[in-house]
Motif scaffolding. Sequence first.
Motif, PDB file in Angstrom:
ATOM      1  N   ALA A 110       0.838  -1.206   0.000  1.00 25.84           N
ATOM      2  CA  ALA A 110       0.000   0.000   0.000  1.00 25.84           C
ATOM      3  C   ALA A 110       0.869   1.251   0.000  1.00 25.84           C
ATOM      4  N   ALA A 111       1.964   1.213   0.765  1.00 24.28           N
ATOM      5  CA  ALA A 111       2.882   2.358   0.803  1.00 24.28           C
ATOM      6  C   ALA A 111       3.555   2.544  -0.548  1.00 24.28           C
ATOM      7  N   GLN A 112       3.923   1.414  -1.167  1.00 26.98           N
ATOM      8  CA  GLN A 112       4.510   1.460  -2.515  1.00 26.98           C
ATOM      9  C   GLN A 112       3.551   2.124  -3.490  1.00 26.98           C
ATOM     10  N   GLU A 113       2.314   1.649  -3.444  1.00 28.79           N
ATOM     11  CA  GLU A 113       1.291   2.161  -4.361  1.00 28.79           C
ATOM     12  C   GLU A 113       1.084   3.655  -4.161  1.00 28.79           C
ATOM     13  N   ALA A 114       1.052   4.088  -2.901  1.00 26.71           N
ATOM     14  CA  ALA A 114       0.846   5.503  -2.603  1.00 26.71           C
ATOM     15  C   ALA A 114       2.016   6.337  -3.115  1.00 26.71           C
ATOM     16  N   GLU A 115       3.236   5.822  -2.938  1.00 29.45           N
ATOM     17  CA  GLU A 115       4.430   6.542  -3.395  1.00 29.45           C
ATOM     18  C   GLU A 115       4.427   6.673  -4.911  1.00 29.45           C
ATOM     19  N   ILE A 116       4.071   5.608  -5.593  1.00 31.73           N
ATOM     20  CA  ILE A 116       4.061   5.618  -7.056  1.00 31.73           C
ATOM     21  C   ILE A 116       2.952   6.523  -7.594  1.00 31.73           C
ATOM     22  N   LYS A 117       1.767   6.451  -6.964  1.00 36.96           N
ATOM     23  CA  LYS A 117       0.670   7.325  -7.397  1.00 36.96           C
ATOM     24  C   LYS A 117       1.036   8.793  -7.216  1.00 36.96           C
ATOM     25  N   GLU A 118       1.763   9.085  -6.145  1.00 37.22           N
ATOM     26  CA  GLU A 118       2.206  10.464  -5.923  1.00 37.22           C
ATOM     27  C   GLU A 118       3.130  10.906  -7.061  1.00 37.22           C
ATOM     28  N   MET A 119       4.020  10.000  -7.487  1.00 37.03           N
ATOM     29  CA  MET A 119       4.919  10.305  -8.603  1.00 37.03           C
ATOM     30  C   MET A 119       4.120  10.535  -9.897  1.00 37.03           C
ATOM     31  N   GLU A 120       3.095   9.717 -10.080  1.00 38.62           N
ATOM     32  CA  GLU A 120       2.258   9.879 -11.267  1.00 38.62           C
ATOM     33  C   GLU A 120       1.533  11.217 -11.248  1.00 38.62           C
ATOM     34  N   ASN A 121       1.021  11.594 -10.100  1.00 40.06           N
ATOM     35  CA  ASN A 121       0.325  12.882  -9.990  1.00 40.06           C
ATOM     36  C   ASN A 121       1.269  14.050 -10.253  1.00 40.06           C
ATOM     37  N   ALA A 137       3.933  13.896 -12.124  1.00 39.18           N
ATOM     38  CA  ALA A 137       4.230  13.861 -13.561  1.00 39.18           C
ATOM     39  C   ALA A 137       3.091  14.491 -14.364  1.00 39.18           C
ATOM     40  N   LYS A 138       1.852  14.221 -13.961  1.00 41.53           N
ATOM     41  CA  LYS A 138       0.699  14.796 -14.664  1.00 41.53           C
ATOM     42  C   LYS A 138       0.683  16.313 -14.531  1.00 41.53           C
ATOM     43  N   THR A 139       0.998  16.782 -13.335  1.00 37.59           N
ATOM     44  CA  THR A 139       1.026  18.236 -13.099  1.00 37.59           C
ATOM     45  C   THR A 139       2.085  18.899 -13.961  1.00 37.59           C
ATOM     46  N   LEU A 140       3.256  18.292 -14.002  1.00 35.82           N
ATOM     47  CA  LEU A 140       4.348  18.846 -14.825  1.00 35.82           C
ATOM     48  C   LEU A 140       3.987  18.816 -16.301  1.00 35.82           C
ATOM     49  N   GLN A 141       3.319  17.742 -16.725  1.00 35.11           N
ATOM     50  CA  GLN A 141       2.938  17.624 -18.124  1.00 35.11           C
ATOM     51  C   GLN A 141       1.936  18.711 -18.504  1.00 35.11           C
ATOM     52  N   LYS A 142       0.986  19.003 -17.612  1.00 31.90           N
ATOM     53  CA  LYS A 142       0.006  20.067 -17.868  1.00 31.90           C
ATOM     54  C   LYS A 142       0.703  21.425 -17.975  1.00 31.90           C
ATOM     55  N   GLN A 143       1.683  21.651 -17.115  1.00 31.29           N
ATOM     56  CA  GLN A 143       2.429  22.906 -17.157  1.00 31.29           C
ATOM     57  C   GLN A 143       3.195  23.027 -18.467  1.00 31.29           C
ATOM     58  N   LEU A 144       3.764  21.906 -18.923  1.00 33.00           N
ATOM     59  CA  LEU A 144       4.518  21.902 -20.183  1.00 33.00           C
ATOM     60  C   LEU A 144       3.590  22.181 -21.365  1.00 33.00           C
ATOM     61  N   GLU A 145       2.443  21.565 -21.341  1.00 31.46           N
ATOM     62  CA  GLU A 145       1.472  21.783 -22.427  1.00 31.46           C
ATOM     63  C   GLU A 145       1.012  23.240 -22.464  1.00 31.46           C
ATOM     64  N   ALA A 146       0.776  23.806 -21.264  1.00 28.74           N
ATOM     65  CA  ALA A 146       0.327  25.210 -21.197  1.00 28.74           C
ATOM     66  C   ALA A 146       1.411  26.149 -21.685  1.00 28.74           C
ATOM     67  N   ALA A 147       2.659  25.792 -21.442  1.00 32.44           N
ATOM     68  CA  ALA A 147       3.776  26.669 -21.799  1.00 32.44           C
ATOM     69  C   ALA A 147       4.082  26.649 -23.290  1.00 32.44           C
ATOM     70  N   ASN A 148       4.109  25.457 -23.885  1.00 26.92           N
ATOM     71  CA  ASN A 148       4.505  25.390 -25.302  1.00 26.92           C
ATOM     72  C   ASN A 148       3.609  24.482 -26.155  1.00 26.92           C
ATOM     73  N   HIS A 169       6.404   7.635 -19.955  1.00 25.07           N
ATOM     74  CA  HIS A 169       6.524   7.482 -21.411  1.00 25.07           C
ATOM     75  C   HIS A 169       5.429   8.233 -22.166  1.00 25.07           C
ATOM     76  N   GLY A 170       4.586   8.932 -21.423  1.00 30.63           N
ATOM     77  CA  GLY A 170       3.494   9.674 -22.061  1.00 30.63           C
ATOM     78  C   GLY A 170       2.201   8.888 -22.077  1.00 30.63           C
ATOM     79  N   ASP A 171       1.081   9.606 -22.179  1.00 31.57           N
ATOM     80  CA  ASP A 171      -0.245   8.984 -22.231  1.00 31.57           C
ATOM     81  C   ASP A 171      -0.501   8.082 -21.021  1.00 31.57           C
ATOM     82  N   ASN A 172      -0.045   8.535 -19.834  1.00 33.66           N
ATOM     83  CA  ASN A 172      -0.256   7.812 -18.570  1.00 33.66           C
ATOM     84  C   ASN A 172       0.356   6.412 -18.550  1.00 33.66           C
ATOM     85  N   LEU A 173       1.451   6.225 -19.311  1.00 39.33           N
ATOM     86  CA  LEU A 173       2.170   4.948 -19.332  1.00 39.33           C
ATOM     87  C   LEU A 173       3.516   5.122 -18.614  1.00 39.33           C
ATOM     88  N   TYR A 174       3.775   4.255 -17.636  1.00 44.39           N
ATOM     89  CA  TYR A 174       5.001   4.351 -16.837  1.00 44.39           C
ATOM     90  C   TYR A 174       5.661   2.978 -16.724  1.00 44.39           C
TER      91      TYR A 174
END
Length: 417
Positions: A256-267, A269-280, A357-362
Amino acid sequence: MRRRQYHTKAVRRTALLVAVTVLVTVMSVGRQPLISRADEVSDLKQSIEQKQQEIKNAQSQKKELQSGLTDVKSMISDLEQAKQDLAAYVTQLDANLDVVQSRIEEIKAMITQKETEITETKAELEAAVEREEAQYANMKARIRSMYERGDNFYFEVILNAASFADMINRVDYVEKVSASDRHMLEEFKATREYVEVCKAQLESEQELLEEARRNVEAEEASLESLIAQKEADIKAYENDINNREQLVREYEAEIAAQEAEIKEMENIAKTLQKQLEAANGKKNTYDGGMFAWPAPSYTRISDEYGERMHPTLNVKKFHNGLDMAAPGGSPILAAYNGTVVAAAYSSTMGNYIMIDHGDNLYTIYMHASKLYVSQGAEVTRGQKIAAVGTTGRSTGNHLHFGVRLNGNYVNPRNYLK
């Protein structure tokens, strides 16, 4: 008439005296080497001093290697107190493994450097020996020439001068020849000394190389000893029937701790990706290509993806990746192009890397002995990103390779060749 004869004799005696005085002076002056060739002797002496210092450095490095071996018994003794808390024990032991692994890599780098230096020293020694032999041959030829001309050659050269000006020219010639002869000897002596110091340096470097090789063997044995101790202690802990219920709860909590840590990383990554899309306006997308096999040195799949009977807990548990048994230190490759969103350590996953790797694939790579990339790095398919190990909750060298799509684990074989 008598006065004229006396005057002629006096002139001759004076000339003879001048000639002898000049010759003695020449012999004294001849002890000073010619300026241009003196530089060669000076350079040789500087090289000798430099090599003598390098010999001292090699001897010092050898002593450091001899006194710096890992004390495995002390390490294991220090870990006894941590065995009551498995997570703390694993974390502490993994830190020790990292210290030993880093030392092995440092010594291996020294070995590579020393092998190069030995090759260079051998070349320098061969060149110096050739120069010494050539100088020795020249000296023999010069001595033979002087012997054939006789002891009075220089006196005759000066006394047979046609005039005082001619005598001065001949004195200058004798001075140069004498200086050249003396310098030839000095250069030969310096070259011989240089040859000897090259031999001493080569011997010292070879001794250091052998000591370094012995150290690598000893440190690798220490590493294997620590790994074996870790495996034995984890298995003993997990096989203790008194710990069974607690272990199941711990395992579930760790997952469960593993899953939480990985989901946090995914979140993140999604935030950074949105910022990148908004920027360029650039969106990170997966193009559908097949993954590279992430552990090319694997010997077998020790655990498949899916439901399985846990090897020590004896309960059915879901295994969220492929376990690829591979030699410790062998390469772990990025399965596909992407951005590293995590390169960290946890007591369960050990040293691990997560790539977007993009499109929510890790992809996730666990239990590495070393990480070669950091968070934020752009990697390409087949790039070396880590080394196989047994860090974290692991009982043998292997790569746990996981693939996540849209927040859930999926079968990695769907993406592998």
